[in-house]
Design an enzyme around this catalytic site. Sequence first.
Site, PDB file in Angstrom:
ATOM      1  N   CYS A 137      41.646  44.008  53.553  1.00 30.20           N
ATOM      2  CA  CYS A 137      40.074  43.833  54.072  1.00 30.20           C
ATOM      3  C   CYS A 137      40.039  43.458  55.470  1.00 30.20           C
ATOM      4  CB  CYS A 137      39.393  43.286  53.116  1.00 30.20           C
ATOM      5  SG  CYS A 137      37.778  42.884  53.526  1.00 30.20           S
TER       6      CYS A 137
ATOM      7  N   CYS B  87      38.376  39.891  55.380  1.00 26.94           N
ATOM      8  CA  CYS B  87      39.297  39.048  55.021  1.00 26.94           C
ATOM      9  C   CYS B  87      40.263  38.624  55.967  1.00 26.94           C
ATOM     10  CB  CYS B  87      40.018  39.287  53.576  1.00 26.94           C
ATOM     11  SG  CYS B  87      38.971  39.724  52.185  1.00 26.94           S
TER      12      CYS B  87
END
Length: 365
Positions: A285, A288
């Site tokens: 991600c 993230c």
Amino acid sequence: MIATINLLEICNSFFSSGAEDVALIEYARLTGRPFRVFSLDTGRLNPETYRFFDAVEKHYDIRIEYMFPDSVEVQALVRSKGLFSFYEDGHQECCRVRKVRPLRRALKGLRAWITGQRKDQSPGTRAHVPVVQVDPSFEGMDGGAGSLVKWNPLANVEGQEIWNFLHTMNVPINSLHSQGYISIGCEPCTRPVLPGQHEREGRWWWEDAKAKECGLHKGNIQHESPVPNGNGNGASSIGSLNGTAREDIFGTSDIVSLRRPGVENLLRLENRKEPWLVVLYAPWCRFCQAMESSYVELARKLVGSGVKVGKFRADGEQKAFAERELQLGSFPTILFFPKHASKPIKYPSEKRDVESLFAFINALR
């Protein structure tokens, strides 16, 4: 937001209640070309917004054409789920009835529309808004995919520039702005923001920060897409299609890597020896990945403070558990497990810098 039939001849203006909307109407007026203005009246707007609409009509000597939701649909929703169901199951259903469908009816008569979206309005959903695009959600006059052009002329304009323009032109401004409201929607779903908070944090504050769109710009939210993870399990991205696969992130001895039994133990404990901050993440991600350095630095600063910092990989086969038990709505989700409480507290902000996260922890420990 302004919708146009012909970008060079006549503007059909979709007017909301914020600074960008009146700025675009002022731009349209300055061009000298004729324009019409329509707005969505959801039936849930603040009184100040209605007075603002009236001031705009008088200032520009126009009549705003209001689009209303279907009364039968509103009645069915309220009768079956109550007036405030969105606090429990999300705002999308109510917005779909009160905003998206009325707008869909209006846009069916157009070939293009202009919006007041800015990239800096919402890093979670608008950071990559282009200046011109084919509308991914609505159809225009000719029908079918690709029949409506969407122009976002303010995409690269910063909020302060908008305010400088409005003050210079001495145009009407919604009085809610002076009360701390920056992004303004329906009354039950909008509140003032605190100093240092991002402007969209006052919208649907009880929900995940990555999905703060009502559906008018639904195309900004990138939907789940299967991505293989390092264990061969099917993983899904919530909010990112552009994540680059990595074996793992948050790799430091200051961050405890939790497995599911450890997280389940945290959920069961009502009296912990120390509070925990835990990020639910997926290594592929991009959101993230973007917060990795700040989270690692935060963990280093908290060494010896009595606060444990952890990470839990919540994609793949752990995703359903995380959604059910850990309030996972998108990656990353950050949870604080207090020392003397069983239920974790979800970090509500899109700001993931060290100072913001540290303030969140200090307020709760």
